[in-house]
Design a protein around this motif. Sequence first.
Motif, mmCIF file in Angstrom:
data_model
loop_
_atom_site.group_PDB
_atom_site.id
_atom_site.type_symbol
_atom_site.label_atom_id
_atom_site.label_comp_id
_atom_site.label_asym_id
_atom_site.label_seq_id
_atom_site.Cartn_x
_atom_site.Cartn_y
_atom_site.Cartn_z
ATOM 1 N N ALA A 9 -45.639 -2.201 4.590
ATOM 2 C CA ALA A 9 -46.461 -1.261 3.798
ATOM 3 C C ALA A 9 -47.573 -1.058 5.005
ATOM 4 C CB ALA A 9 -47.128 -1.564 2.644
ATOM 5 N N ARG A 10 -48.517 -2.115 5.597
ATOM 6 C CA ARG A 10 -49.532 -1.993 6.597
ATOM 7 C C ARG A 10 -48.997 -1.157 7.708
ATOM 8 N NH1 ARG A 10 -50.562 -6.788 6.681
ATOM 9 N NH2 ARG A 10 -52.114 -6.869 5.171
ATOM 10 N N GLN A 11 -48.044 -1.549 8.352
ATOM 11 C CA GLN A 11 -47.441 -0.778 9.548
ATOM 12 C C GLN A 11 -46.862 0.429 9.624
ATOM 13 O OE1 GLN A 11 -44.076 -3.797 10.675
ATOM 14 N NE2 GLN A 11 -45.566 -5.384 10.582
ATOM 15 N N HIS A 12 -46.509 0.993 8.262
ATOM 16 C CA HIS A 12 -45.904 2.224 8.197
ATOM 17 C C HIS A 12 -46.774 3.305 7.348
ATOM 18 C CE1 HIS A 12 -42.081 1.291 10.104
ATOM 19 N NE2 HIS A 12 -42.304 0.148 9.500
ATOM 20 N N GLY A 13 -48.097 2.605 6.734
ATOM 21 C CA GLY A 13 -48.916 3.679 6.178
ATOM 22 C C GLY A 13 -48.604 3.617 4.478
ATOM 23 N N ARG A 32 -41.168 1.864 4.151
ATOM 24 C CA ARG A 32 -40.981 2.435 5.753
ATOM 25 C C ARG A 32 -41.341 3.768 5.818
ATOM 26 N NH1 ARG A 32 -39.349 -1.392 8.921
ATOM 27 N NH2 ARG A 32 -38.548 -3.404 8.293
ATOM 28 N N ALA A 33 -41.197 4.678 4.756
ATOM 29 C CA ALA A 33 -41.349 5.931 4.849
ATOM 30 C C ALA A 33 -42.860 6.404 4.610
ATOM 31 C CB ALA A 33 -40.537 6.767 3.625
ATOM 32 N N GLY A 34 -43.753 5.207 4.335
ATOM 33 C CA GLY A 34 -45.017 5.503 4.415
ATOM 34 C C GLY A 34 -45.524 6.094 3.005
ATOM 35 N N LYS A 35 -44.850 5.693 1.908
ATOM 36 C CA LYS A 35 -44.956 6.060 0.527
ATOM 37 C C LYS A 35 -45.485 5.382 -0.209
ATOM 38 C CE LYS A 35 -41.901 10.049 1.390
ATOM 39 N NZ LYS A 35 -40.474 10.706 0.799
#
Length: 267
Positions: A108-112, A85-88
């Motif tokens: 993961a897809r939604q948050h990069g 969710r933190a895009g990591k």
Amino acid sequence: MNSYRVGIAGFGAIGQAVAQSLDAGLPGLTLAAVAVRDPNAPPAFAWTNGAPKFTTIGELAEHCDVVVECAPAAVFRDIAEPVLRAGKKMVVLSSGALLRHEDLIDVARQHGGQIVVPSGAILGLDAITAAAEGVIHSVTMITRKPVRGLLGAPYLTDNNIDIEGITEPRLIFRGSPREAAVGFPANLNVAVSVSLAGIGPDRTTLEIWADPSLERNLHRVEVVSDSASFSMEIQNIPSANPKTGRITAQSVVAALRKMSGPLRVGT
């Protein structure tokens, strides 16, 4: 060259081996934090470049760019979700647990964010992923393990299978990696990784043998596709944890090197 702050979730045999490599120094990589049960009473470890921050799994993401998951499968989601969710980036060793939390791929897809599944104790995932760009007709994996490495598996308990006194190799399971991930959660992440690289956890065929003559874990994978037919076999030397091969931690270090290094070899 990219630079990454690395966090480790879980500090058992694999976590400590990865920490040792990072502590010794890997270009572009810094061990920033380690998540343990009690951050106020961290386990003893011979650090050479100073101890990282010890924290909880819920707070690990805020200190790192990449998190290496090497904890019990039961806490997989607690580790992975905040990171994604933190895009990591999340390096996942409990790939079997990923099957039970497949919605995290969408997170993961939604948050990069990104989920990275290293080779672990298996080989040939690069060849399988390449073959999957065409048509794979079949993937069969045969795993043979010393008896001590299989004791306590839920599948054996639930089906009243006693292997402690066997004197000859015994087939204890034949089915899919999805089924094995439930019945052998501490043993068969490699089979799930093979299935994710190829034709999926339901179409891949898996056999598990308990073999009292073995001292090492042995995995054989056979693939038939429209681009190539190939077979691969690996014998893994167990780590301090007999359920895990030594090469597992080394594959994590290799995956981390690929993130920051100037040369990347392999698909």
